[in-house]
Motif scaffolding. Structure first.
Motif, PDB file in Angstrom:
ATOM      1  N   ALA A  77      -6.547 -61.998 -27.869  1.00 24.58           N
ATOM      2  CA  ALA A  77      -6.550 -60.806 -27.011  1.00 24.58           C
ATOM      3  C   ALA A  77      -6.063 -61.153 -25.605  1.00 24.58           C
ATOM      4  O   ALA A  77      -5.298 -60.387 -24.998  1.00 24.58           O
ATOM      5  CB  ALA A  77      -7.949 -60.199 -26.961  1.00 24.58           C
ATOM      6  N   ILE A  78      -6.488 -62.291 -25.092  1.00 25.39           N
ATOM      7  CA  ILE A  78      -6.015 -62.716 -23.764  1.00 25.39           C
ATOM      8  C   ILE A  78      -4.498 -62.897 -23.792  1.00 25.39           C
ATOM      9  O   ILE A  78      -3.784 -62.430 -22.905  1.00 25.39           O
ATOM     10  CB  ILE A  78      -6.728 -64.014 -23.310  1.00 25.39           C
ATOM     11  CG1 ILE A  78      -8.201 -63.730 -23.027  1.00 25.39           C
ATOM     12  CG2 ILE A  78      -6.052 -64.600 -22.069  1.00 25.39           C
ATOM     13  CD1 ILE A  78      -9.023 -64.962 -22.716  1.00 25.39           C
ATOM     14  N   ALA A  79      -3.983 -63.563 -24.819  1.00 22.34           N
ATOM     15  CA  ALA A  79      -2.537 -63.817 -24.926  1.00 22.34           C
ATOM     16  C   ALA A  79      -1.759 -62.509 -25.066  1.00 22.34           C
ATOM     17  O   ALA A  79      -0.746 -62.293 -24.386  1.00 22.34           O
ATOM     18  CB  ALA A  79      -2.257 -64.737 -26.108  1.00 22.34           C
ATOM     19  N   ARG A  80      -2.230 -61.651 -25.938  1.00 17.51           N
ATOM     20  CA  ARG A  80      -1.539 -60.376 -26.175  1.00 17.51           C
ATOM     21  C   ARG A  80      -1.526 -59.519 -24.907  1.00 17.51           C
ATOM     22  O   ARG A  80      -0.490 -58.990 -24.510  1.00 17.51           O
ATOM     23  CB  ARG A  80      -2.221 -59.626 -27.315  1.00 17.51           C
ATOM     24  CG  ARG A  80      -1.550 -58.338 -27.681  1.00 17.51           C
ATOM     25  CD  ARG A  80      -2.288 -57.657 -28.845  1.00 17.51           C
ATOM     26  NE  ARG A  80      -1.753 -56.347 -29.071  1.00 17.51           N
ATOM     27  CZ  ARG A  80      -2.079 -55.259 -28.360  1.00 17.51           C
ATOM     28  NH1 ARG A  80      -2.958 -55.347 -27.389  1.00 17.51           N
ATOM     29  NH2 ARG A  80      -1.524 -54.094 -28.631  1.00 17.51           N
ATOM     30  N   ASN A  81      -2.672 -59.393 -24.272  1.00 13.61           N
ATOM     31  CA  ASN A  81      -2.750 -58.579 -23.056  1.00 13.61           C
ATOM     32  C   ASN A  81      -1.891 -59.149 -21.938  1.00 13.61           C
ATOM     33  O   ASN A  81      -1.238 -58.399 -21.197  1.00 13.61           O
ATOM     34  CB  ASN A  81      -4.203 -58.449 -22.594  1.00 13.61           C
ATOM     35  CG  ASN A  81      -5.026 -57.620 -23.559  1.00 13.61           C
ATOM     36  OD1 ASN A  81      -4.499 -56.856 -24.359  1.00 13.61           O
ATOM     37  ND2 ASN A  81      -6.336 -57.780 -23.493  1.00 13.61           N
ATOM     38  N   HIS A  82      -1.856 -60.461 -21.835  1.00 14.97           N
ATOM     39  CA  HIS A  82      -1.027 -61.083 -20.800  1.00 14.97           C
ATOM     40  C   HIS A  82       0.458 -60.824 -21.084  1.00 14.97           C
ATOM     41  O   HIS A  82       1.227 -60.524 -20.151  1.00 14.97           O
ATOM     42  CB  HIS A  82      -1.303 -62.584 -20.706  1.00 14.97           C
ATOM     43  CG  HIS A  82      -0.517 -63.231 -19.627  1.00 14.97           C
ATOM     44  ND1 HIS A  82      -0.807 -63.066 -18.298  1.00 14.97           N
ATOM     45  CD2 HIS A  82       0.581 -64.037 -19.683  1.00 14.97           C
ATOM     46  CE1 HIS A  82       0.070 -63.739 -17.578  1.00 14.97           C
ATOM     47  NE2 HIS A  82       0.921 -64.347 -18.390  1.00 14.97           N
ATOM     48  N   ALA A  83       0.859 -60.939 -22.331  1.00 20.48           N
ATOM     49  CA  ALA A  83       2.269 -60.690 -22.685  1.00 20.48           C
ATOM     50  C   ALA A  83       2.649 -59.238 -22.394  1.00 20.48           C
ATOM     51  O   ALA A  83       3.733 -58.959 -21.864  1.00 20.48           O
ATOM     52  CB  ALA A  83       2.507 -61.032 -24.154  1.00 20.48           C
ATOM     53  N   ILE A  84       1.760 -58.317 -22.708  1.00 23.03           N
ATOM     54  CA  ILE A  84       2.026 -56.900 -22.428  1.00 23.03           C
ATOM     55  C   ILE A  84       2.118 -56.679 -20.919  1.00 23.03           C
ATOM     56  O   ILE A  84       2.986 -55.938 -20.443  1.00 23.03           O
ATOM     57  CB  ILE A  84       0.940 -56.018 -23.070  1.00 23.03           C
ATOM     58  CG1 ILE A  84       1.095 -56.040 -24.596  1.00 23.03           C
ATOM     59  CG2 ILE A  84       1.008 -54.592 -22.549  1.00 23.03           C
ATOM     60  CD1 ILE A  84      -0.059 -55.411 -25.353  1.00 23.03           C
ATOM     61  N   ASP A  85       1.243 -57.331 -20.158  1.00 22.73           N
ATOM     62  CA  ASP A  85       1.306 -57.214 -18.697  1.00 22.73           C
ATOM     63  C   ASP A  85       2.634 -57.722 -18.151  1.00 22.73           C
ATOM     64  O   ASP A  85       3.173 -57.155 -17.199  1.00 22.73           O
ATOM     65  CB  ASP A  85       0.146 -57.976 -18.044  1.00 22.73           C
ATOM     66  CG  ASP A  85      -1.191 -57.298 -18.252  1.00 22.73           C
ATOM     67  OD1 ASP A  85      -1.216 -56.102 -18.631  1.00 22.73           O
ATOM     68  OD2 ASP A  85      -2.230 -57.969 -18.044  1.00 22.73           O
ATOM     69  N   ARG A  86       3.161 -58.779 -18.749  1.00 22.74           N
ATOM     70  CA  ARG A  86       4.469 -59.300 -18.314  1.00 22.74           C
ATOM     71  C   ARG A  86       5.568 -58.283 -18.574  1.00 22.74           C
ATOM     72  O   ARG A  86       6.473 -58.126 -17.753  1.00 22.74           O
ATOM     73  CB  ARG A  86       4.791 -60.619 -19.013  1.00 22.74           C
ATOM     74  CG  ARG A  86       4.023 -61.808 -18.447  1.00 22.74           C
ATOM     75  CD  ARG A  86       4.393 -63.088 -19.173  1.00 22.74           C
ATOM     76  NE  ARG A  86       5.769 -63.485 -18.922  1.00 22.74           N
ATOM     77  CZ  ARG A  86       6.146 -64.400 -18.043  1.00 22.74           C
ATOM     78  NH1 ARG A  86       5.237 -65.002 -17.310  1.00 22.74           N
ATOM     79  NH2 ARG A  86       7.406 -64.717 -17.901  1.00 22.74           N
ATOM     80  N   ILE A  87       5.505 -57.610 -19.699  1.00 24.35           N
ATOM     81  CA  ILE A  87       6.511 -56.577 -20.006  1.00 24.35           C
ATOM     82  C   ILE A  87       6.401 -55.441 -18.997  1.00 24.35           C
ATOM     83  O   ILE A  87       7.399 -54.956 -18.473  1.00 24.35           O
ATOM     84  CB  ILE A  87       6.336 -56.054 -21.449  1.00 24.35           C
ATOM     85  CG1 ILE A  87       6.764 -57.129 -22.443  1.00 24.35           C
ATOM     86  CG2 ILE A  87       7.139 -54.769 -21.658  1.00 24.35           C
ATOM     87  CD1 ILE A  87       6.476 -56.783 -23.881  1.00 24.35           C
TER      88      ILE A  87
END
Length: 179
Positions: A77-87
């Motif tokens: 969840a941390i990885a996914r949310n961080h990747a979405i934040d980068r987008i």
């Protein structure tokens, strides 16, 4: 490695245990890289995001609550949310809703509509005071967009006479409206 082992590594990481963090990285980095790559669709971005994800895990490990839930889902969840934040950070920022207040509405407001309604009644009343031909010529020129030449031809008068009709009619309309 079992979920219990990963939970223990996260707990030890929360106590700033570097060896536990190193082992957590080796055990989960491939999976987290896959998550970042799937979301970001760019290997370079995914690699950068993965490093930032592990910085977050290092700083937020104390927020992890040991439970029956899978600890890998917490790091995913941390990885996914961080990747979405980068987008989201790449996107052009949307205009703030407050900026919409500065956008002018080209339509007249209620007050302007009420005034215009009253004005149009006064104009039509004043048009009735003109001769029928002259009132029709004014309507043709200023409401229908007819040219002076078209109006002169229609009423079978010289062009300069039509200009005089319209000029005098406008003067009479102005006098009427000023009353």
């Amino acid at each position: 490695m079992t979920p219990q082992d990963i939970s223990n590594l996260i707990v030890r990481t929360s106590m700033k245990d570097r060896a536990a963090f190193d082992l957590l990285y080796r055990q989960t980095s491939a999976k987290l890289f896959g998550v970042c790559l799937r979301v970001l669709k760019d290997r370079g971005d995914a690699e950068e995001a993965l490093q930032e994800v592990f910085v977050k895990i290092w700083t937020k490990a104390d927020r992890f609550a040991v439970s029956d839930l899978s600890p890998i889902s917490w790091v995913v969840a941390i990885a996914r949310n961080h990747a979405i934040d980068r987008i989201r950070a790449r996107r052009e920022p949307a205009a703030y809703i407050d900026a919409a207040l500065d956008v002018a509405d080209p339509a007249p407001g209620p007050e302007a509509m009420a005034v215009a309604g009253g004005e149009s009644e006064r104009i039509y009343h004043c048009l009735e005071e003109l001769d029928k031909d002259r009132a029709a010529a004014v309507r043709g020129a200023y409401l229908d967009g007819k040219s002076y030449a078209e109006l002169a031809e229609r009423y079978r008068v010289p062009l300069n006479t039509m200009r005089t009709w319209l000029r005098r009619s406008l003067l009479k309309l102005r006098e009427c409206l000023e009353r």
